[in-house]
Design an enzyme around this catalytic site. Structure first.
Site, PDB file in Angstrom:
ATOM      1  N   CYS A   1      18.906  53.256 -32.410  1.00 55.59           N
ATOM      2  CA  CYS A   1      19.565  52.448 -33.325  1.00 55.59           C
ATOM      3  C   CYS A   1      18.745  52.895 -33.943  1.00 55.59           C
ATOM      4  CB  CYS A   1      18.615  50.711 -33.654  1.00 55.59           C
ATOM      5  SG  CYS A   1      19.597  49.724 -32.038  1.00 55.59           S
TER       6      CYS A   1
ATOM      7  N   ARG B   1      22.752  59.381 -33.904  1.00 59.69           N
ATOM      8  CA  ARG B   1      21.370  59.247 -32.499  1.00 59.69           C
ATOM      9  C   ARG B   1      21.911  57.934 -31.714  1.00 59.69           C
ATOM     10  NH1 ARG B   1      15.524  58.122 -35.017  1.00 59.69           N
ATOM     11  NH2 ARG B   1      15.528  56.648 -33.963  1.00 59.69           N
TER      12      ARG B   1
ATOM     13  N   TRP C   1      22.451  49.929 -31.431  1.00 58.48           N
ATOM     14  CA  TRP C   1      22.824  51.004 -29.691  1.00 58.48           C
ATOM     15  C   TRP C   1      22.408  49.149 -29.180  1.00 58.48           C
ATOM     16  CZ3 TRP C   1      20.357  51.128 -25.426  1.00 58.48           C
ATOM     17  CH2 TRP C   1      20.254  52.153 -24.461  1.00 58.48           C
TER      18      TRP C   1
ATOM     19  N   GLY D   1      13.936  48.538 -31.642  1.00 56.37           N
ATOM     20  CA  GLY D   1      13.225  47.813 -30.741  1.00 56.37           C
ATOM     21  C   GLY D   1      14.212  47.238 -30.223  1.00 56.37           C
TER      22      GLY D   1
ATOM     23  N   GLU E   1      19.410  71.850 -15.777  1.00 56.76           N
ATOM     24  CA  GLU E   1      19.285  71.062 -16.798  1.00 56.76           C
ATOM     25  C   GLU E   1      21.266  71.491 -16.860  1.00 56.76           C
ATOM     26  OE1 GLU E   1      18.387  70.366 -19.505  1.00 56.76           O
ATOM     27  OE2 GLU E   1      19.530  71.013 -20.691  1.00 56.76           O
TER      28      GLU E   1
ATOM     29  N   LYS F   1      23.466  68.386 -18.764  1.00 53.84           N
ATOM     30  CA  LYS F   1      24.154  69.140 -19.913  1.00 53.84           C
ATOM     31  C   LYS F   1      26.253  68.848 -19.309  1.00 53.84           C
ATOM     32  CE  LYS F   1      22.311  69.249 -22.167  1.00 53.84           C
ATOM     33  NZ  LYS F   1      20.695  69.192 -22.254  1.00 53.84           N
TER      34      LYS F   1
ATOM     35  N   HIS G   1      20.507  71.455   3.798  1.00 48.06           N
ATOM     36  CA  HIS G   1      20.055  69.788   3.859  1.00 48.06           C
ATOM     37  C   HIS G   1      20.505  68.651   3.486  1.00 48.06           C
ATOM     38  CE1 HIS G   1      16.862  72.280   5.438  1.00 48.06           C
ATOM     39  NE2 HIS G   1      16.649  73.108   4.194  1.00 48.06           N
TER      40      HIS G   1
ATOM     41  N   LYS H   1      19.955  59.906 -29.059  1.00 47.75           N
ATOM     42  CA  LYS H   1      19.138  60.898 -29.808  1.00 47.75           C
ATOM     43  C   LYS H   1      17.164  61.066 -29.249  1.00 47.75           C
ATOM     44  CE  LYS H   1      18.515  65.015 -30.430  1.00 47.75           C
ATOM     45  NZ  LYS H   1      19.292  66.419 -29.801  1.00 47.75           N
TER      46      LYS H   1
HETATM   47  C1  F6R Z   1      19.817  65.066 -23.065  1.00 48.03           C
HETATM   48  C2  F6R Z   1      18.989  64.486 -23.733  1.00 48.03           C
HETATM   49  C3  F6R Z   1      17.657  64.267 -23.130  1.00 48.03           C
HETATM   50  C4  F6R Z   1      16.102  64.144 -23.822  1.00 48.03           C
HETATM   51  C5  F6R Z   1      14.958  62.693 -23.004  1.00 48.03           C
HETATM   52  C6  F6R Z   1      13.639  63.139 -23.311  1.00 48.03           C
HETATM   53  O1  F6R Z   1      20.246  66.324 -23.138  1.00 48.03           O
HETATM   54  O2  F6R Z   1      18.369  65.538 -25.186  1.00 48.03           O
HETATM   55  O3  F6R Z   1      17.415  63.735 -22.169  1.00 48.03           O
HETATM   56  O4  F6R Z   1      15.335  65.264 -22.966  1.00 48.03           O
HETATM   57  O5  F6R Z   1      15.893  61.456 -23.589  1.00 48.03           O
HETATM   58  O6  F6R Z   1      14.134  62.913 -25.102  1.00 48.03           O
HETATM   59  P1  F6R Z   1      12.684  63.660 -26.136  1.00 48.03           P
HETATM   60  O7  F6R Z   1      12.836  65.271 -25.636  1.00 48.03           O
HETATM   61  O8  F6R Z   1      13.019  63.694 -27.013  1.00 48.03           O
HETATM   62  O9  F6R Z   1      11.326  63.240 -25.319  1.00 48.03           O
END
Ligand code: F6R
Length: 613
Positions: free
Chosen positions: A2, A27, A75, A102, A486, A490, A509, A608
């Site tokens: 949020c 976000r 959110w 929160g 990764e 992505k 495996h 985010k």
């Molecule tokens: C994926 C992504 C998330 C963050 C995760 C941790 O592209 O961005 O997996 O890496 O939510 O976030 P931070 O790094 O802000 O603790």
């Protein structure tokens, strides 16, 4: 998660709040709302879906002369993303209003008590309970009522509240959810859950800490302790980012812009921290003495998601060069297992936002157990940087795309710096090798700069063949195994294609059972010390007719005998391959998602900065 924006001052409030909310869209959210005071009455607009829906309802409100208000992007946690559940929420009198980030964990019992006293509720949210709770204490003093209500609340919150009986004042409070105040001498005062909302107006900010309550008027802010009511000092910080840095600059998406910003971001991370002549590393903000570092017997790297992948790469680097055993933990697991952490352990939290709830809880626990805590972070002044003993800032600039790109590669650069720094303190690498490694790190930004357009061109030829796949496997070995993880993350998060990453040696495996002529498998095969091993794994895939994509070394003629789909990268120092090989994985995911018409910058259900557990 949020977003919150609040403003009191000389400007018309509605445009200020909507502009701020737009800058928090990245976000992730699913409904939105604004409340402001006009002629001493509360006006409220709320809607499902994106801010564009809200703006469409607010044509006339734009011109409102109101100078105080709050806005929110929600959110959903408690209750579906409907108009009724959208914030702001008001009390029974319709004079008191709140926005909240929160989770109020004891909302159910509080709601039952309030219902018994005659309160009625129009939403399923925990937030509406909080505004009624404040109302139940409210006589003349809003600040006292907010404090009394918050004393009864378990859970996390960042809140913004105002009351039409106190038409010049916003009240803000925080516990385990970020909140920052914006300061401007002429135009007034701001509050927001995240810095980009403030950037069009001011770079002067005050970060609230857990347990803080701020009284905000046009003239400024005063911060108090929620628990004692006493005034507390919170110093002002000036943010280096500017509003233009948080704009698209002609790119189709923020994510693409941020992929192309990586050379600069990595260079920002390393510059001024390496002496190229001696290979010596200088990171004063680390705030740990040479003796403290030399005494470190074990390191825990704690992170979530993409940042966890950075930790997995760093384990190889730190163990190899500084010869210190490293454990890597997903933060949500770390905080709930029986940890063998003590004062001989250094805990390093890796987090681009510095606000991730699980990682934050992890560092608090590690500190309690006596460990020193370091954080690798991109956001100046974020909660983790304030709580850790030291910080290595990545200086990557604001990252708006939800999927992390430049924050990840600059985390890798910062972690490599740290590995060299520790190796120097532990005396585990001779000067010649140190200079060679430092040079490799300095060179990686410019190499990526040169290669980005070449990689983009090579990727373009693959998109039509692969954009409509249902599944994808990514494999790699050694330093590149985390990059396979990764790449898969992505792709799945922005294109919604199911993708998994594996250590190439693990294929036989289990996952090899998935291989048929439909299944694409992307293999990372640089000419490194495990090259031959990965090639053997690729042969096994070929024997089973898997659709192979290879990312490997320019000049490696064997690759084209295995598949037509090869992306070539330059041969560089092996240690830097994880940073270089990340780039095509990001670009492939981006182009596939864009071709599928996905909302690349704001993928569904994602946020985010994940400030709830
Ligand atoms: C994926 C992504 C998330 C963050 C995760 C941790 O592209 O961005 O997996 O890496 O939510 O976030 P931070 O790094 O802000 O603790």
């Amino acid at each position: 998660m949020c977003g919150i924006v609040g403003y009191v001052g000389k400007k018309r409030v509605v445009p200020v709040i909507l502009e701020g909310l737009k800058r928090l869209e990245y976000r992730g959210y699913d409904s939105a709302g604004v409340a402001y005071l006009e002629n001493n009455s509360l006006v409220k607009y709320r809607c499902e879906g994106k801010l564009a829906n809200l703006e469409a309802m607010m044509d006339e409100a734009y011109l409102s002369p109101s100078h105080i208000g709050i806005g929110h992007t929600r959110w959903a946690t408690h209750g579906a993303p409907t108009e009724d559940n959208a914030h702001p929420h008001s009390d029974s009198t319709g004079k008191l209003v709140i926005v909240h980030n929160g989770i109020i964990e004891n909302y159910y019992s509080l709601r039952e008590e309030l219902k018994a006293k005659g309160h009625t509720f129009s939403s399923e949210t925990d937030t509406e309970v909080l505004v009624h709770l404040i109302e139940s204490f409210l006589e003349k003093d809003l600040v006292l009522a907010v404090r009394q209500a918050l004393e009864l609340v378990d859970g996390s919150y960042a809140i913004g509240v105002f009351w039409s009986e106190m038409p010049d004042t916003l009240v803000a409070a925080r516990n385990q959810s970020p909140l920052v105040l914006g300061v401007h001498d002429e135009i007034g005062s701001f509050m927001a859950s995240d810095i980009p909302a403030l950037l069009p107006y001011t770079k002067r900010v005050v970060f609230l800490e857990d347990g803080d309550l701020a009284v905000i008027t046009e003239k400024g802010n005063t911060v108090f302790s929620i628990h004692t009511g006493e005034q507390v000092e919170r110093k002002e910080t000036v943010i280096e980012w500017n509003a233009a840095m948080a704009e698209k600059a002609g790119f189709r998406h923020f994510m693409l812009k941020e992929i192309f910003e990586q050379p600069q971001a990595i260079t920002n991370t390393v510059s001024g921290r390496i002496n190229p002549e001696t290979g010596e590393i200088n990171i004063p903000e680390i705030n740990l003495s040479g003796d403290e570092l030399a005494a470190v017997k074990r390191i825990f790297l704690v992170a979530c998601g993409t940042s966890w992948h950075a930790a997995l790469v760093a384990k190889y680097w730190i163990e190899k060069w500084a010869r210190v055993p490293v454990e890597v933990d997903i933060a949500s697991e770390f905080r709930y297992r029986n940890l063998l952490v003590d004062e001989n352990v250094l805990t390093i939290a890796i987090s681009q936002s510095g606000e991730t709830a699980d990682t934050l809880a992890g560092i608090r626990l590690a500190k309690e157990l006596g460990s020193k805590v370091l954080t690798i972070c991109n956001v100046v002044g974020s909660t983790m940087t304030r709580e850790a003993d030291g910080t290595i800032y990545t200086h990557a600039g604001p990252e708006i795309g939800v999927a992390s790109t430049k924050a990840f590669t600059s985390q890798l650069a910062a972690l490599f710096l740290f590995a060299l720094f520790l190796a120097e303190r532990k005396n585990t690498v001779d000067a010649e090798k140190r200079i060679e490694l430092a040079k490799a790190l300095i060179d990686i930004g410019p190499t990526i700069e040169k290669e980005l357009p070449v990689i983009q061109e090579q990727i373009a030829s693959l998109i039509e063949s692969f954009y409509d796949c249902r599944d994808f496997l990514f494999i790699g070995r050694g330093l590149n195994f985390p990059i396979a993880l990764e790449g898969a993350l992505k792709l799945k998060e922005i294109s919604y294609i199911h993708a998994e990453g594996y250590a190439a040696g693990e294929l036989k495996h289990g996952p090899i059972a998935l291989i048929d002529k439909e299944m694409p498998i992307l293999s990372l095969v640089p000419k490194d010390s495990v090259y031959q091993k990965v090639i053997s794994n690729v042969e096994e895939i070929k024997a089973r007719q898997g659709r192979i994509i290879l990312i490997g070394s320019r000049g490696d003629t064997q690759l084209s005998t295995l598949t037509d789909d090869v992306i070539y990268l330059p041969v560089i120092a092996e240690e830097m391959n994880p940073i270089l090989y990340t780039i095509p994985a990001q670009l492939l995911s981006y182009e596939i998602a864009a071709r599928r018409g996905c909302d690349v910058d704001q993928p569904r259900n994602l946020a985010k900065s994940v400030t709830v557990e």
